[in-house]
Design an enzyme around this catalytic site. Structure first.
Site, PDB file in Angstrom:
ATOM      1  N   GLY A 135      -5.513   1.382  18.077  1.00 35.68           N
ATOM      2  CA  GLY A 135      -4.591   0.898  17.057  1.00 35.68           C
ATOM      3  C   GLY A 135      -3.935   2.062  16.339  1.00 35.68           C
ATOM      4  N   ALA A 136      -2.779   1.795  15.751  1.00 34.02           N
ATOM      5  CA  ALA A 136      -2.045   2.863  15.078  1.00 34.02           C
ATOM      6  C   ALA A 136      -1.348   2.361  13.816  1.00 34.02           C
ATOM      7  CB  ALA A 136      -1.032   3.481  16.041  1.00 34.02           C
ATOM      8  N   GLY A 137      -1.880   1.307  13.211  1.00 36.04           N
ATOM      9  CA  GLY A 137      -1.318   0.781  11.970  1.00 36.04           C
ATOM     10  C   GLY A 137      -1.936   1.476  10.765  1.00 36.04           C
ATOM     11  N   GLY A 138      -1.842   0.822   9.616  1.00 38.29           N
ATOM     12  CA  GLY A 138      -2.345   1.413   8.385  1.00 38.29           C
ATOM     13  C   GLY A 138      -3.851   1.642   8.411  1.00 38.29           C
ATOM     14  N   ALA A 139      -4.590   0.700   8.951  1.00 38.13           N
ATOM     15  CA  ALA A 139      -6.050   0.845   8.992  1.00 38.13           C
ATOM     16  C   ALA A 139      -6.425   2.025   9.879  1.00 38.13           C
ATOM     17  CB  ALA A 139      -6.688  -0.438   9.511  1.00 38.13           C
ATOM     18  N   ASP A 147     -10.425   3.405   1.558  1.00 36.04           N
ATOM     19  CA  ASP A 147     -10.696   2.931   2.923  1.00 36.04           C
ATOM     20  C   ASP A 147     -11.302   4.056   3.773  1.00 36.04           C
ATOM     21  OD1 ASP A 147      -9.772   0.304   2.636  1.00 36.04           O
ATOM     22  OD2 ASP A 147      -7.704   0.892   3.028  1.00 36.04           O
ATOM     23  N   GLY A 200     -16.487  -5.343  10.523  1.00 33.80           N
ATOM     24  CA  GLY A 200     -15.808  -4.671   9.420  1.00 33.80           C
ATOM     25  C   GLY A 200     -16.419  -4.893   8.045  1.00 33.80           C
ATOM     26  N   ASN A 241      -4.870   2.209  -1.712  1.00 32.11           N
ATOM     27  CA  ASN A 241      -5.510   0.886  -1.784  1.00 32.11           C
ATOM     28  C   ASN A 241      -6.200   0.665  -3.125  1.00 32.11           C
ATOM     29  OD1 ASN A 241      -7.893   2.410  -1.447  1.00 32.11           O
ATOM     30  ND2 ASN A 241      -8.906   0.681  -0.454  1.00 32.11           N
ATOM     31  N   LYS A 290       0.803  -1.234   0.000  1.00 29.61           N
ATOM     32  CA  LYS A 290       0.000   0.000   0.000  1.00 29.61           C
ATOM     33  C   LYS A 290       0.832   1.278   0.000  1.00 29.61           C
ATOM     34  CE  LYS A 290      -4.389  -1.500   1.995  1.00 29.61           C
ATOM     35  NZ  LYS A 290      -5.402  -1.201   3.008  1.00 29.61           N
TER      36      LYS A 290
HETATM   37  P1  ATR Z   1      -2.984  -2.672   9.817  1.00 31.32           P
HETATM   38  O1  ATR Z   1      -2.288  -2.126   8.601  1.00 31.32           O
HETATM   39  O2  ATR Z   1      -4.027  -3.713   9.506  1.00 31.32           O
HETATM   40  O3  ATR Z   1      -3.509  -1.623  10.714  1.00 31.32           O
HETATM   41  P2  ATR Z   1      -0.554  -3.158  11.367  1.00 31.32           P
HETATM   42  O4  ATR Z   1       0.107  -1.964  10.781  1.00 31.32           O
HETATM   43  O5  ATR Z   1       0.239  -4.423  11.481  1.00 31.32           O
HETATM   44  O6  ATR Z   1      -1.870  -3.566  10.589  1.00 31.32           O
HETATM   45  O7  ATR Z   1      -1.102  -2.756  12.821  1.00 31.32           O
HETATM   46  C1  ATR Z   1      -1.620  -3.681  13.693  1.00 31.32           C
HETATM   47  C2  ATR Z   1      -2.228  -2.974  14.899  1.00 31.32           C
HETATM   48  O8  ATR Z   1      -2.710  -3.980  15.821  1.00 31.32           O
HETATM   49  C3  ATR Z   1      -1.252  -2.120  15.684  1.00 31.32           C
HETATM   50  O9  ATR Z   1      -1.936  -1.030  16.257  1.00 31.32           O
HETATM   51  C4  ATR Z   1      -0.778  -3.108  16.755  1.00 31.32           C
HETATM   52  O10 ATR Z   1      -0.273  -2.502  17.920  1.00 31.32           O
HETATM   53  P3  ATR Z   1       1.343  -2.172  18.060  1.00 31.32           P
HETATM   54  O11 ATR Z   1       1.563  -0.972  17.213  1.00 31.32           O
HETATM   55  O12 ATR Z   1       1.519  -1.916  19.501  1.00 31.32           O
HETATM   56  O13 ATR Z   1       2.053  -3.396  17.554  1.00 31.32           O
HETATM   57  C5  ATR Z   1      -2.060  -3.801  17.076  1.00 31.32           C
HETATM   58  N1  ATR Z   1      -1.878  -5.106  17.720  1.00 31.32           N
HETATM   59  C6  ATR Z   1      -1.465  -6.251  17.145  1.00 31.32           C
HETATM   60  N2  ATR Z   1      -1.432  -7.241  18.060  1.00 31.32           N
HETATM   61  C7  ATR Z   1      -1.820  -6.711  19.241  1.00 31.32           C
HETATM   62  C8  ATR Z   1      -2.008  -7.235  20.572  1.00 31.32           C
HETATM   63  N3  ATR Z   1      -1.791  -8.522  20.857  1.00 31.32           N
HETATM   64  N4  ATR Z   1      -2.442  -6.368  21.522  1.00 31.32           N
HETATM   65  C9  ATR Z   1      -2.687  -5.066  21.244  1.00 31.32           C
HETATM   66  N5  ATR Z   1      -2.535  -4.523  20.018  1.00 31.32           N
HETATM   67  C10 ATR Z   1      -2.105  -5.334  19.031  1.00 31.32           C
END
Ligand code: ATR
Length: 274
Positions: A107-111, A83, A231, A68, A47
């Site tokens: 959460g703080a990933g791509g989504a 998205d 979702g 995306n 992405k």
């Molecule tokens: P996406 O692009 O789908 O958002 P990603 O970038 O891999 O995927 O992000 C995954 C998210 O899930 C992150 O916010 C991650 O938290 P961290 O930044 O602390 O890793 C969160 N996540 C994954 N496993 C977790 C867990 N067991 N407990 C809490 N948060 C989790």
């Protein structure tokens, strides 16, 4: 979903899933320039990388830092992000207008980036919490730098989530916690001492996870009598907006949703969440 959309609109096209290793991404993007293609979706892990390979990236995708959807404009390739608007379109189905609301994004990933951007652009006050707090800070800094100002999103420490929850109109899980086959399939994404019972009765709880249909988070929301969504609506709407960008034809959303629900049911992902 897209096969159903092409069938419902009588468009003679095919949606194919291609497994593209990173080393082949450039070639795969170049191939889209062939007249036969209407465009493409792009998913993990491409992405971000695809932005450098298309001719233009629209403002939204640039700010979010993720493409995306690739749309053909003649022979030119435009990178977009459906998205973010797809998430807002899904909320609209529930009559939820983000303007002036208070939202907590986990959460703080791509989504999360797409969701925070979409909510803040729609006028919500957005707070972000993440297991790794630095990542939540970085997300807020990046999005603010790329033009999200009024109101600017903020991050909160995990120890403050329990208190923050009391005045939340919308709680969104963008983490993979609760996802079948993910890192914590039986978990809920809230930090230890935070409790859903603090959520206002009017709050809407959205989990971007759709496998299973009823995640542990959504099950808790249901027990508490809170409105909740998985979702699937966002998945359908990001697809519908991509379809419209490719074809210029109004997306047959009901047919697309039925195809998604059917595919998930066939996988045994469970009944649709209420
Ligand atoms: P996406 O692009 O789908 O958002 P990603 O970038 O891999 O995927 O992000 C995954 C998210 O899930 C992150 O916010 C991650 O938290 P961290 O930044 O602390 O890793 C969160 N996540 C994954 N496993 C977790 C867990 N067991 N407990 C809490 N948060 C989790």
């Amino acid at each position: 979903m897209h096969a159903a959309a092409f069938a419902a609109t009588g468009i003679d096209a095919e949606y194919r899933a291609l497994d593209v290793p990173p080393a082949d991404l450039e070639r795969a993007v170049e191939a889209l320039r062939e007249a036969a293609y209407l465009g493409a979706n792009v998913t993990v892990p491409h992405k971000q990388a695809v932005a450098a390979l298309v001719d233009e990236v629209d403002d939204e995708a640039r700010a979010i830092g993720a493409v995306n959807t690739v749309v053909k404009q003649g022979a030119r390739l435009l990178g977009c992000n459906t998205d973010a608007p797809g998430f807002v379109a899904a909320l609209e189905e529930d009559g939820f207008d983000p303007a002036g609301t208070s939202c907590l994004v986990l959460g703080a990933g791509g989504a999360a980036r797409a969701v925070v951007w979409a909510l803040a652009r729609a006028g919500a006050e957005v707070r972000v919490a993440n297991r790794g707090e630095e990542r939540a800070k970085d997300l807020v800094t990046d999005l603010t730098r790329s033009g999200l100002r009024r109101p600017a999103p903020s991050w909160i420490a995990n120890r403050d989530v329990a208190a923050a929850i009391a005045d939340v109109d919308l709680l969104v899980n963008t983490t993979s916690v609760g996802m079948a086959g993910g890192p914590a399939p039986d978990g809920v994404p809230l930090p230890n001492d935070a409790d859903f019972r603090g959520l206002p009765a009017s709050a809407l709880v959205v989990d971007l996870v759709y496998r299973p249909a009823l995640t542990p988070l959504l099950a808790r929301a249901r027990e508490l009598g809170l409105r909740h969504r998985n979702g699937v609506p966002m998945l359908v709407w990001q697809g519908a907006l991509a379809f419209e960008a490719w074809t210029g034809v109004r997306a047959p959303v009901a047919a697309m949703r039925a195809a998604v629900e059917e595919a998930l049911a066939a996988e045994g992902a469970g009944a649709p969440a209420a």
